[in-house]
Motif scaffolding. Structure first.
Motif, PDB file in Angstrom:
ATOM      1  N   ALA A  81       0.767  -1.277   0.098  1.00  0.00           N
ATOM      2  CA  ALA A  81       0.212   0.119   0.192  1.00  0.00           C
ATOM      3  C   ALA A  81       0.806   1.544   0.032  1.00  0.00           C
ATOM      4  CB  ALA A  81      -0.916  -0.015   1.137  1.00  0.00           C
ATOM      5  N   PRO A  82       1.958   1.553   1.024  1.00  0.00           N
ATOM      6  CA  PRO A  82       2.644   2.635   0.841  1.00  0.00           C
ATOM      7  C   PRO A  82       3.422   2.807  -0.208  1.00  0.00           C
ATOM      8  CG  PRO A  82       2.938   1.601   2.904  1.00  0.00           C
ATOM      9  CD  PRO A  82       2.362   0.595   1.982  1.00  0.00           C
ATOM     10  N   PHE A  83       3.758   1.855  -1.171  1.00  0.00           N
ATOM     11  CA  PHE A  83       4.445   2.116  -2.247  1.00  0.00           C
ATOM     12  C   PHE A  83       3.782   2.711  -3.384  1.00  0.00           C
ATOM     13  CE2 PHE A  83       6.859  -0.967   0.201  1.00  0.00           C
ATOM     14  CZ  PHE A  83       8.091  -0.445   0.168  1.00  0.00           C
ATOM     15  N   ILE A  84       2.243   2.123  -3.343  1.00  0.00           N
ATOM     16  CA  ILE A  84       1.481   2.659  -4.543  1.00  0.00           C
ATOM     17  C   ILE A  84       1.206   4.210  -4.293  1.00  0.00           C
ATOM     18  CG2 ILE A  84      -0.767   2.408  -5.610  1.00  0.00           C
ATOM     19  CD1 ILE A  84      -1.216  -0.231  -4.225  1.00  0.00           C
ATOM     20  N   GLY A  85       0.982   4.747  -3.074  1.00  0.00           N
ATOM     21  CA  GLY A  85       0.780   6.001  -2.789  1.00  0.00           C
ATOM     22  C   GLY A  85       1.957   6.786  -3.319  1.00  0.00           C
ATOM     23  N   ALA A 179      -0.227  14.179  -4.217  1.00  0.00           N
ATOM     24  CA  ALA A 179       0.567  13.604  -2.850  1.00  0.00           C
ATOM     25  C   ALA A 179      -0.786  13.735  -1.971  1.00  0.00           C
ATOM     26  CB  ALA A 179       1.279  14.934  -2.481  1.00  0.00           C
ATOM     27  N   VAL A 180      -1.943  14.708  -2.170  1.00  0.00           N
ATOM     28  CA  VAL A 180      -3.187  14.573  -1.250  1.00  0.00           C
ATOM     29  C   VAL A 180      -3.859  13.435  -1.218  1.00  0.00           C
ATOM     30  CG1 VAL A 180      -5.464  15.819  -0.721  1.00  0.00           C
ATOM     31  CG2 VAL A 180      -3.369  17.074  -0.871  1.00  0.00           C
ATOM     32  N   PHE A 181      -4.050  12.916  -2.512  1.00  0.00           N
ATOM     33  CA  PHE A 181      -4.836  11.725  -2.794  1.00  0.00           C
ATOM     34  C   PHE A 181      -3.844  10.452  -2.734  1.00  0.00           C
ATOM     35  CE2 PHE A 181      -7.835  14.601  -4.623  1.00  0.00           C
ATOM     36  CZ  PHE A 181      -8.976  14.110  -4.314  1.00  0.00           C
TER      37      PHE A 181
END
Length: 437
Positions: A81-85, A179-181
């Protein structure tokens, strides 16, 4: 089941923020913000699709293998999950330099994003096969997924233009919006990965732990034996060609149409809002009739509504067409993903081999290829007919074609293919009963 549905739906809030954000704004970002020629921008997206063609089957086989080894789908989702963001933010960045350098950066960030997206989406898509074996409960799961997808898509469609307009309509503003999304979507995806639990339905969910190339061979055998699954592949191709062209053209259309100047955020949000509201309705129709009839009806409703956009001569007519189209389009993912889970059981009953993430991985690969081809078609159309559009009385004539007649024809073909689907609730129940013997 309500809690499970809500937590499952939260995952598609995240995935549709990523997917819809890229679908709505990436081609425009490439061409109008950082200055890439349309065909070059479309070619970069095509290379991303080729990358998906190589990696998605491998990621799906890896997900099935990790499940067999005890490293479940939910753990994979939480890990990635963090890597997709992060990769989503990088997707909407550029660097100073000549055109070729900008293109290389765009390609690298695009491939990074698609890699992270694929690693998490493969196990997520297969989750309904684990969460329930009842066809009606899978309808509820996929309806919650579509509502979640709608909320994610709606938020990114409305807020991205607002953020961009507020902070200068340049590359930095798009990076800020991403970045927000990216942060919001990462949180939603972690909620799914850490909030759900695998009920461990046995013996139906046993899978072999073997080399990935053997897992891919098993997928080929299963697809060949599974006629309903083959039909759903056809549904996905035609539906995503239509939806992809519609989505990619919408930003161009509302920006090129003077009558839509004051309605741009509303026009971008209207189809998704309608999808959210209509998503719970289609499972009710499926119970009264069948999943097949619900899918066919939704596709035809959307096709008729999109056709009407060709003659729309006011903002309110356009908005009405978009709303009805969004309501009809909701039937396709709600029914298709639920039907997909049913075909996994059907294929298991036929072959004795259970194909979960691999089956969904193939379906999502087809989804990505079809939507990417739609973007290529749109980009090529704008390049070939740009001069004609500039001389036309209606400056949005080309984008009007791609949000109206082309997707309407694709959705009519979707309805025709779906009309031949034969795996109804009774046939699925018989398959599950056979597996439990």
């Amino acid at each position: 089941m309500i809690k499970t549905s809500v937590l499952y739906g939260a995952g598609d809030v995240a995935f549709l923020i990523f997917w819809q954000g890229a679908a709505l704004f990436l081609l425009y970002f490439y061409t109008d913000i950082i200055g890439l020629p349309p065909l070059l921008a479309g070619g970069l997206i095509l290379l991303g699709l080729i990358w998906d063609g190589v990696t998605d089957p491998v990621f799906a086989a890896l997900a099935d293998r990790k499940m067999a080894q005890g490293f479940g789908y939910l753990k994979m989702i939480s890990l990635v999950a963090p890597f997709i963001g992060i990769s989503y933010v990088l997707l909407f960045t550029s660097i100073d330099g000549p055109l070729w350098l900008k293109a290389v950066w765009a390609l690298l960030t695009h491939l990074l994003f698609r890699t992270a997206f694929g690693l998490a989406s493969m196990p997520y898509n297969a989750l309904p096969t684990r969460l329930s074996l009842q066809s009606s409960q899978r309808d509820a799961l996929t309806a919650a997924r579509v509502v979640g997808a709608g909320l994610g898509g709606l938020s990114v469609a409305i807020a991205t233009p607002l953020i961009v307009n507020r902070f200068g309509d340049g590359a930095a503003a798009y990076t800020l919006a991403a970045a927000v999304f990216g942060l919001l979507a990462t949180g939603a995806l972690l909620l799914t990965g850490r909030g759900l639990t695998d009920p461990g339905i046995a013996p139906l969910c046993r899978q072999a732990d073997g080399p990935i190339h053997l897992a891919l061979q098993g997928l080929v055998r299963s697809v060949k034996a599974n006629r309903p699954f083959q039909q759903l592949l056809g549904v996905m191709v035609t539906a995503m060609l239509g939806f992809g062209a519609f989505t990619a053209s919408l930003v161009y259309f509302v920006n090129a149409s003077p009558m839509m100047t004051d309605f741009i955020p509303l026009a971008l949000a209207a189809p998704t809002l309608a999808t959210i509201l209509a998503a719970p309705v289609w499972p009710l129709m499926a119970r009264l009739r069948s999943k097949r009839d619900a899918l066919v009806t939704g596709a035809l409703v959307a096709a008729i509504a999109l056709t009407s956009l060709m003659a729309a001569n006011s903002a309110w007519m356009v908005l009405a067409g978009l709303i009805v189209a969004g309501a009809g389009l909701a039937a396709i993912p709600v029914m298709l993903w639920s039907m997909m889970a049913d075909t996994v059981d059907h294929g298991h009953s036929l072959t004795g081999e259970r194909i979960e993430a691999r089956a969904f991985g193939l379906m999502t690969l087809v989804q990505k290829i079809a939507s990417g081809l739609a973007v290529i078609i749109v980009a090529s159309g704008f390049t070939l007919f740009q001069a004609a559009a500039s001389q036309a009385e209606d400056p949005a004539i080309i984008s009007r074609l791609f949000i109206s007649l082309f997707p309407a024809a694709c959705l009519a073909l979707t309805a025709w293919i779906a009309s031949g689907y034969t795996l109804d609730d009774a046939a699925h129940a018989a398959a599950v009963e056979n597996l439990q013997k």
